[in-house]
Design a protein around this motif. Structure first.
Motif, PDB file in Angstrom:
ATOM      1  N   LYS A 199     -48.654  13.494 -68.188  1.00 16.27           N
ATOM      2  CA  LYS A 199     -49.877  12.871 -68.694  1.00 16.27           C
ATOM      3  C   LYS A 199     -50.773  12.463 -67.531  1.00 16.27           C
ATOM      4  N   ASP A 200     -50.176  11.820 -66.520  1.00 16.17           N
ATOM      5  CA  ASP A 200     -50.960  11.438 -65.345  1.00 16.17           C
ATOM      6  C   ASP A 200     -51.526  12.660 -64.641  1.00 16.17           C
ATOM      7  N   PHE A 201     -50.704  13.704 -64.571  1.00 20.53           N
ATOM      8  CA  PHE A 201     -51.120  14.936 -63.905  1.00 20.53           C
ATOM      9  C   PHE A 201     -52.326  15.550 -64.610  1.00 20.53           C
ATOM     10  N   PHE A 202     -52.245  15.655 -65.946  1.00 15.74           N
ATOM     11  CA  PHE A 202     -53.343  16.268 -66.701  1.00 15.74           C
ATOM     12  C   PHE A 202     -54.604  15.414 -66.666  1.00 15.74           C
ATOM     13  N   GLU A 203     -54.419  14.089 -66.697  1.00 15.72           N
ATOM     14  CA  GLU A 203     -55.597  13.220 -66.619  1.00 15.72           C
ATOM     15  C   GLU A 203     -56.333  13.426 -65.304  1.00 15.72           C
ATOM     16  N   LYS A 204     -55.591  13.538 -64.220  1.00 15.72           N
ATOM     17  CA  LYS A 204     -56.216  13.772 -62.917  1.00 15.72           C
ATOM     18  C   LYS A 204     -56.869  15.146 -62.873  1.00 15.72           C
ATOM     19  N   LEU A 205     -56.192  16.140 -63.424  1.00 19.32           N
ATOM     20  CA  LEU A 205     -56.736  17.495 -63.424  1.00 19.32           C
ATOM     21  C   LEU A 205     -58.024  17.556 -64.234  1.00 19.32           C
ATOM     22  N   MET A 206     -58.037  16.900 -65.384  1.00 18.55           N
ATOM     23  CA  MET A 206     -59.206  16.940 -66.263  1.00 18.55           C
ATOM     24  C   MET A 206     -60.458  16.400 -65.572  1.00 18.55           C
ATOM     25  N   ASP A 208     -61.441  16.972 -62.738  1.00 18.96           N
ATOM     26  CA  ASP A 208     -62.039  17.997 -61.882  1.00 18.96           C
ATOM     27  C   ASP A 208     -62.548  19.202 -62.670  1.00 18.96           C
ATOM     28  N   LEU A 209     -62.424  19.181 -64.005  1.00 19.48           N
ATOM     29  CA  LEU A 209     -62.838  20.317 -64.823  1.00 19.48           C
ATOM     30  C   LEU A 209     -64.167  20.036 -65.505  1.00 19.48           C
TER      31      LEU A 209
END
Length: 262
Positions: A199-206, A208-209
Motif C-alpha cells: 500500500k505504501d509502495f503504490f501510494e508513493k508510485l501514484m 509520480d503518475l
C-alpha cells in the motif's frame, strides 16, 4: 517543534510530526528523540509479536525481541528513501523474531548429531510415506537411514524438547494427500503486513503518475479491465494503452529493485 514539546503533547504524533522527528534524529542522533520514536512505534512490535505468539515461546520474550528489531529499524531508517517507516520496520522486526525462533528453539541443548538425525527422520517420513502410502514404522525409518531403531527412538524423544516444534515437522494437508512442513506455514500471517508495505509502495508510485497512467494501472490490475475497454474509456488506441502500461510497469520494477536494496 523542539523535543521538549513532544513530551507535552499528550497524544500520538501525526504522520508529519513523526517524519519531522525522524529527520531531526537523523541529523542529531539525540537519544531522547530516539526514545520518543520507539514509544511512538511500539505498536508495530506489539502487533507482530501477537502474530507469532502461541508457538512455544512466551509472548513477553517475543515482544522483547520485536522491540529490539524496532530499535534497529529506527536507527537504520532513511527518510529520504521515500517509504513509510512501517514498511521498512516490519521485515526488520520479523527477521529478528524468526532468528530468535531459530536460535532458541531447542530449549534443552541436545547433541548436534541428534539434531541432525531429527531432521533426517522428518525428511525420511515424508519420503517413505509417499513411497509406502502409509505412515512409516521406526524400523522403516531406521533401515532407510542406515541407522538403528534405538537411535531413531532416541532422536524422536529428544526432539520433544524442541519448542516450538521443529520447522521440519510434517503435517497432513486437509485439502489433499500431500504433506506439508511447519516451515511452510510459519509467517503465513505476514500477508497482512505485505499488504501494508505494498500500500505504501503504490501510494508513493501514484504520486509520480499522471491521470492517464493512474487510470490504466488501476483499471488493469485492480478493476481487471481489458486494454480495449480502457482505450475506449480514455478515447485512445489500444496500442497506446499497451505502451503506457509497459512504461508504468517498468517504473514499478525499478522502484521495487531500489526497495530490495534498502
Amino acid at each position: 517543534m523542539k523535543k521538549e514539546e513532544y513530551y507535552n503533547l499528550g497524544r500520538k504524533l501525526t504522520k508529519e510530526e513523526r517524519k519531522e522527528l525522524f529527520k531531526e534524529y537523523k541529523e542529531t542522533n539525540d537519544p531522547e528523540l530516539r526514545d520518543i520514536l520507539i514509544e511512538e512505534h511500539l505498536y508495530i512490535a506489539e502487533i507482530l509479536s501477537k502474530k507469532y505468539s502461541g508457538r512455544g515461546i512466551d509472548y513477553d520474550d517475543i515482544y522483547q525481541v520485536a522491540s529490539i528489531g524496532l530499535i534497529y529499524a529506527i536507527d537504520r531508517y532513511d527518510l529520504s528513501k521515500g517509504y513509510e517507516f512501517s514498511s521498512f520496520a516490519t521485515p526488520t522486526i520479523i527477521g529478528e523474531i524468526k532468528k530468535y525462533f531459530r536460535d532458541k528453539g531447542w530449549t534443552i541443548r541436545v547433541p548436534r548429531r541428534i539434531q541432525e538425525l531429527s531432521k533426517k527422520i522428518n525428511d525420511a517420513k515424508v519420503h517413505l510415506s509417499q513411497e509406502y502410502q502409509r505412515t512409516p514404522t521406526i524400523n522403516d525409518i531406521a533401515e532407510y537411514l542406515d541407522s538403528t531403531p534405538e537411535e531413531i527412538l532416541e532422536s524422536i524423544e529428544a526432539s520433544k524438547v524442541y519448542s516450538p516444534q521443529s520447522l521440519d515437522v510434517v503435517y497432513d494437508s486437509n485439502n489433499d494427500d500431500k504433506e506439508i512442513n511447519l516451515s511452510d506455514l510459519i509467517g503465513e500471517d505476514e500477508r497482512y503486513f505485505d499488504k501494508i508495505e505494498m500500500k505504501d509502495f503504490f501510494e508513493k508510485l501514484m504520486e509520480d503518475l499522471n491521470d492517464v497512467e493512474k487510470t490504466i494501472l488501476l483499471d488493469r490490475y485492480f478493476n481487471k479491465k481489458t486494454q480495449v475497454s480502457i482505450a475506449k474509456k480514455l478515447n485512445i488506441s489500444q496500442m497506446t494503452v499497451s505502451r503506457i502500461e509497459k512504461k508504468v510497469l517498468d517504473k514499478m520494477k525499478k522502484e521495487i529493485d531500489k526497495t530490495t536494496k534498502v
